[in-house]
Each structure stands twice: as structure tokens, then as C-alpha cells.
Design a protein around this motif. Structure first.
Motif, PDB file in Angstrom:
ATOM      1  N   ASP A  13     -20.289  14.470 -20.250  1.00  0.00           N
ATOM      2  CA  ASP A  13     -21.042  15.711 -20.475  1.00  0.00           C
ATOM      3  C   ASP A  13     -22.508  15.387 -20.823  1.00  0.00           C
ATOM      4  N   LEU A  45     -17.155  21.799 -20.778  1.00  0.00           N
ATOM      5  CA  LEU A  45     -18.408  21.077 -20.518  1.00  0.00           C
ATOM      6  C   LEU A  45     -19.623  21.970 -20.789  1.00  0.00           C
ATOM      7  N   LYS A  46     -20.611  21.381 -21.483  1.00  0.00           N
ATOM      8  CA  LYS A  46     -21.884  22.089 -21.680  1.00  0.00           C
ATOM      9  C   LYS A  46     -22.709  22.002 -20.398  1.00  0.00           C
ATOM     10  N   ASN A  47     -22.617  20.855 -19.744  1.00  0.00           N
ATOM     11  CA  ASN A  47     -23.393  20.616 -18.523  1.00  0.00           C
ATOM     12  C   ASN A  47     -22.417  20.574 -17.355  1.00  0.00           C
ATOM     13  N   LYS A  48     -22.696  21.388 -16.344  1.00  0.00           N
ATOM     14  CA  LYS A  48     -21.694  21.516 -15.273  1.00  0.00           C
ATOM     15  C   LYS A  48     -22.090  20.703 -14.041  1.00  0.00           C
TER      16      LYS A  48
END
Ligand code: NAG
Ligand code: NAG
Ligand code: NAG
Ligand code: NAG
Ligand code: NAG
Ligand code: NAG
Ligand code: NAG
Ligand code: NAG
Ligand code: NAG
Length: 509
Positions: free
Chosen positions: A336, A425-428
Motif C-alpha cells: 500500500d 488499500l489506501k492507494n489503489k
């Protein structure tokens, strides 16, 4: 105890002051008979004599004789750091010893690219010394810069068959005068040449001739590659275009000749406007944000053998057969966070989702202990109980004996775990791959998947984990199968009986 400790810290202060001062003068590490003050012996598994007299450089003093077993090393560490030197000079004798040099920082565990001795010289002989130089601005082999660091250790590590040599006059040098050199020169189009140089080559001395007649250079642009800044590439635009014939480019003693063929004719259909997908400019695990920006990397991949066992809940993984089936803490951070910085640098990301049934349970377990499987082809030189899972004849242990219990090193993994991870997930990622080359899992990950992967099993895993990924991340695009070679477009690790069971159809028709 107290006076000893005080003495030690005084030595440290002294050593670092000296290291800073020494940036303007050479810093000897070993000259003539002993390690210079401030340098410690951090060698391992080697027979080393610092006062050898059986072979010396010059007429007096001694040299270091080294007999390293496989992967062992002569290694020296400074009490302090040596950040600002131009290079490393030494004299070495031996029958082209298989040695790799690296510069390290014990403070932050960083290290230079490996520098194979053979990248510096291929003519090192037994019985007489060769004087070699490592330019920190253009490391032999990679051409990269050492860069700034809290460097304090230098290691000469033997390869798999050990190394026997003598070494003398090891010195960090404050200055290297680079001999100007024309490295290459070639035509790019019918009026543009690319010329690569090192050192202070005067480009006015570069002469171009076509069929024996001088050709004028109309203009030039110079460029320093970010990864090999010691080299300069200059594009010379010529005053006239050349056709068929002989092109020579000369600077000083060096001449490059190209025989140019007659013009080849073709046509470009200008009405066809199929754009190239920008995502083809991808790399696996880019090294830094600057790297992404400089190269214009459009997609960064979190992939390879070392992500199949990635456990995002603990931050553990292992590289399977690539490194003795040993668990470790992730070395690229958590996926992530990694997606956060690669995306911040302007690249999309491709995230690999484990799709076997197990992921690493911790940062230290391993699957083939010597105590359980004594008869293996090799063991980790840094962790001698961890074996490579191969019998001495190269056959995998799991194909002959009862495979190890996966629970020794792993915890279960399934679509529920994958969905929990992906949904949080914060970041995809833009793309997800369904594992990495699982058609050869019986070899790369024989400890968790000893049976050859069949058509049906791979298809079922791809469908299950793709579905889970789409449920957790509805906009994600799936990349599958992540195949290891053309061979597995045609068949599976089971073999042609698997094709036969599927109406003789290729795995990827
Ligand atoms: C240096 O280290 C090596 C490897 O541990 C050892 O064999 C050798 O005796 C040491 N030499 C000195 C002078 O301490
Ligand atoms: C190192 O070499 C010197 C000179 O050849 C010899 O006198 C000495 O015994 C050697 N030391 C060891 C530990 O082998
Ligand atoms: C190097 O060491 C090995 C043992 O590790 C020994 O068998 C061999 O004879 C040594 N070679 C030399 C040249 O000293
Ligand atoms: C190293 O540090 C110096 C001084 O801070 C700086 O001028 C130089 O550009 C740095 N070199 C690299 C390769 O980062
Ligand atoms: C180019 O050089 C070759 C020899 O390398 C020679 O045979 C040929 O005649 C030359 N062509 C011209 C146009 O000068
Ligand atoms: C050209 O070669 C000669 C003889 O090998 C050498 O002395 C001279 O330095 C060289 N000049 C250049 C510019 O490389
Ligand atoms: C390798 O050795 C094992 C154990 O002795 C044996 O079962 C296997 O058949 C051998 N494989 C090959 C290819 O020789
Ligand atoms: C799926 O994996 C998780 C995490 O290891 C585990 O807790 C759970 O029991 C597994 N579920 C099934 C159905 O195996
Ligand atoms: C098997 O392959 C043959 C020849 O390609 C084809 O005619 C046939 O329909 C296939 N059968 C099935 C069940 O797919």
C-alpha cells in the motif's frame, strides 16, 4: 570498564575527524604491512594473512594473502565514514580470482552495486600484481555513481568456488584523472551522429568524413545520462546528409567506421492512427521517485518470485527457490505504501495478488532446514541451516520425499484474505496480476505447492482471485495469467497429457 569505553569513543572522534580531512588527500587502508589505523578486519570464513611475504608488491614490506571459501570475504571497516573519495585503488595478484567488490554503510545497510573484479580487468594473473582502480563516479560494471552515503566498509567477496589471491596497497583516492576517450560514435539518421565520450574530450577535435571528404558539423547538443553521469552523449547535426558509402568519425587516436548501405525505401501510412498504449513504459520495482520521473515510467509493477508469499497483514514475504525458501520482512515496504510513492511520482501501479494457498507467517522461518533435510545441493552462506530444497542431483526434495509441512513457514491465504486486504488499500492499483508465474510453482515454490499446476487449477485460481479483486476494487483491471514463458502458452507443467485432456488445445489458444 569505564576507561576502555572512553578510549573507544576518543578513537571514534579521531577517526571521523580524520576521514573528513582526508577527503582532500588519499586515505590508505592497507599499505605494505598492516591495516592503517582506524581500519578493522571484518572478514569472514577466510584464511587471511596480513603480513604475507610469499608475494609482495615492490621490493619490501608484505601483502595480504587471502584464501576465501565460497561466498566468504576479505572485508575491512573504518571507525568513521569515508563519504567523499573519488575512488578505490589496489594491487592484486591471482589467477583471475572470482571476487566481487562492494562499498557498504553499516549505519543504514545500504550498499553499492556489486562490482565484479572482471569488470575492472580480465587479465589478472598469479605471481604478479595488477594495479586496478574503481572510479566512484562510474562504477565498473554498472557505470553508475557510488553517490553520497555513510560509507564505512569495503568487501571483497568470493564467488561460489571461493577465491585465492594477494592484495596490496589498498587506498581510497581523493582524485582520479579520467583519460579523455571517445567511446562510440554512430549515425542515427542521415545527418545526425551520436558520440559518447568520457573525460574532457574536446568535441572540436571530433572529425567526420564521408567517402574520404570532411563533413562539417552544423550544431551539437550534449546530454549526461542520469544513471551514468560520467559519460557524455553528444548529438552532432551535420551540414550535409550522407548517402551510401563510408563514414568515419575520428577523435585523437580513435576512429569509428560505418559502411552505410544504399537507402532502403518504405512508406508510412499516415492515416493509421493507432496510439501506443502509454502503459507499455513499465518497470518492475523502480528504485526511486527520481527514476520514475527521469525515465517517464508510466506503470510500476510489484511483482516477481518474491511476492507470491507476500503477507500484507504481517509485512512478510520470501523469494522461494531464489533464496533458500527463507521468510523475511518485506524489503520494499508494504504494498500500500509502495503504491503511494510510485503513484506520487507519476506512475500507475500493477499489484500482484498472491494466489496460492499460503503466505509467509513471519520474517525468519524457512522450509528446508539442514537438520531435517541434511542432503541438499547448497545452504545459505549467511544462514547455514537453510537449504535450497534441491537434492545433490538437482531434483526438488518435494518431488521425491514428503514435502515440508507448509505451516512451518506459512499461514493460509485465500480469497477472503485477499478481499480484506484489497478493500482496505489506501492507494489503489490500476491493474492487478493474479500471482506470478504460478505455472512453475512446483519448482519456485515447491514448499507450498509441490504438484505441477494443471490447466484446470490455474484457470480456477485466476477466476477465483480475479473475482475477489473485482469485488474489492470494482474499477481494477485484471492481468492474467502472469506467464513465465511461451512454453506455458502451449502446455502446462503437467505436460502434454494435460493438452490431451483438453482436446489438444494450447493453454492459451
Ligand atoms: C581477519 O579475519 C579473518 C576471518 O575471520 C581471520 O581469519 C583472520 O585471522 C583475521 N586477521 C586478523 C589479523 O585479525
Ligand atoms: C603470515 O605470513 C608470514 C610471512 O610469510 C609468516 O611468517 C606467518 O607465519 C604467516 N602467518 C600466519 C598466521 O600464517
Ligand atoms: C585454501 O583453503 C582450503 C581450505 O579452505 C585449502 O584446502 C587450500 O589448500 C587452500 N589453498 C591455498 C592456496 O592456500
Ligand atoms: C553529494 O553531496 C554533495 C554535497 O552535499 C553534493 O554537491 C553532490 O551533488 C552529492 N552527490 C550526489 C551523487 O548525490
Ligand atoms: C568503403 O570501404 C570499403 C572497404 O571497407 C571499400 O571497399 C569501398 O570501396 C569503400 N566505399 C567507398 C564509396 O569509398
Ligand atoms: C595516441 O597514441 C599514442 C601512442 O599510443 C599515445 O602516446 C598518445 O597519448 C595517444 N593520444 C591520444 C590523444 O590518445
Ligand atoms: C536424484 O536423487 C534422488 C534421490 O536419490 C532420486 O530419487 C532421483 O531419481 C534422482 N533424480 C535424477 C534425475 O537422477
Ligand atoms: C482464509 O484465510 C484467513 C487468513 O489466514 C483465515 O483466517 C481463514 O480461516 C481462511 N478461510 C478459509 C475458509 O479457509
Ligand atoms: C476438439 O477439437 C476438434 C478439432 O479442433 C473440434 O472439431 C472439436 O469440436 C473439439 N471438441 C471439443 C469438445 O471442443
Amino acid at each position: 570498564m569505564a576507561p576502555k569505553i572512553r578510549g573507544f569513543s576518543i578513537l571514534l572522534v579521531f577517526a571521523s575527524v580524520r576521514a573528513i580531512l582526508a577527503a582532500t588527500q588519499d586515505l590508505p587502508i592497507y599499505v605494505d604491512s598492516s591495516l592503517s589505523s582506524g581500519w578493522e578486519n571484518w572478514s569472514w570464513s577466510s584464511d587471511i594473512n596480513f603480513t604475507a611475504t610469499d608475494l609482495i608488491f615492490g621490493t619490501s614490506g608484505s601483502s595480504i594473502s587471502v584464501n576465501s571459501t565460497q561466498y566468504a570475504a576479505l572485508s575491512v571497516k573504518l571507525e568513521g565514514t569515508f563519504p567523499d573519495y573519488a575512488g578505490l585503488r589496489f594491487d592484486i595478484a591471482g589467477a583471475q580470482p572470482d571476487v566481487t567488490i562492494s562499498i557498504q554503510s553499516t549505519a543504514d545497510n545500504s550498499q553499492s552495486p556489486n562490482i565484479p573484479l572482471s569488470a575492472i580487468s580480465k587479465t589478472i594473473v598469479d605471481g604478479s600484481f595488477s594495479s586496478l582502480l574503481v572510479d566512484f563516479n562510474a562504477l565498473p560494471g554498472s557505470g553508475t555513481q557510488l553517490g553520497n552515503g555513510t560509507w564505512d566498509r569495503i568487501t571483497f567477496q568470493a564467488g561460489g568456488n571461493g577465491a585465492i589471491y594477494h592484495i596490496d596497497n589498498i587506498v581510497l583516492v581523493s582524485e582520479i584523472v579520467v583519460t579523455p576517450q571517445l567511446l562510440s560514435a554512430e549515425p542515427l539518421t542521415n545527418n545526425i551522429l551520436a558520440v559518447t565520450t568520457v573525460g574532457a574530450v574536446n568535441l572540436a577535435d571530433v572529425h567526420v568524413a564521408f567517402n574520404g571528404k570532411a563533413v562539417k558539423v552544423a550544431s551539437q547538443t550534449t546530454y549526461n545520462p542520469v544513471d551514468t553521469p560520467s559519460k557524455t552523449i553528444t548529438y552532432l547535426t551535420l551540414g550535409s546528409s550522407f548517402k551510401q558509402g563510408n563514414l568515419t568519425i575520428t577523435a585523437g587516436n580513435t576512429t569509428f567506421t560505418h559502411v552505410l548501405p544504399s537507402a532502403q525505401r518504405g512508406s508510412i501510412v499516415t492515416t493509421a492512427k493507432l496510439p501506443i498504449n502509454p502503459l507499455i513504459y513499465g518497470v518492475n520495482f523502480p528504485t526511486s521517485a527520481d527514476y520514475i520521473k527521469e525515465l517517464g515510467v508510466t506503470i510500476s509493477r510489484w511483482g516477481g518470485n518474491a511476492v507470491t508469499a507476500y503477507n500484507p497483514f504481517g509485512g512478510f514475504t520470501n523469494a522461494g527457490a531464489d533464496w533458500y525458501f527463507e521468510n523475511r520482512a518485506v524489503d520494499n515496504g508494504q504494498a500500500d505504501d509502495w503504491m503511494g510513492w510510485v503513484q506520487g511520482a507519476g506512475s500507475s501501479s500493477l499489484l500482484t495478488i498472491p494466489a496460492l494457498d499460503w503466505v509467509s507467517k513471519d520474517s525468519s522461518s524457512y522450509s528446508f532446514p539442514k537438520t531435517v533435510f541434511p542432503d541438499q545441493q547448497s545452504f545459505d552462506p549467511y544462514k547455514p541451516d537453510a537449504g535450497d530444497g534441491l537434492l545433490p542431483n538437482g531434483t526438488t526434495i518435494s518431488s521425491v520425499f514428503t514435502p515440508p509441512d507448509p505451516q512451518n513457514a506459512y499461514v493460509t491465504w485465500n480469497t477472503t484474505a485477499a478481499k480484506t486486504w484489497l478493500a482496505g488499500l489506501k492507494n489503489k492499483p490500476l491493474l492487478v496480476a493474479i500471482d506470478n508465474e504460478i505455472e512453475i510453482a512446483h519448482s519456485t515454490h515447491q514448499d507450498m505447492h509441490p504438484q505441477p499446476m494443471s490447466y484446470d487449477e490455474e484457470l480456477s485460481r485466476v477466476i477465483k482471485f480475479s473475482t475477489a479483486a473485482k469485488e474489492a476494487l470494482p474499477n481494477v483491471q485484471v492481468v492474467a495469467p502472469s506467464t513465465c514463458s511461451w512454453w506455458f502458452y502451449w502446455t502446462s507443467a503437467v505436460g502434454y497429457t494435460d493438452n490431451a485432456a483438453h482436446n489438444n488445445t494450447d493453454f492459451l489458444p
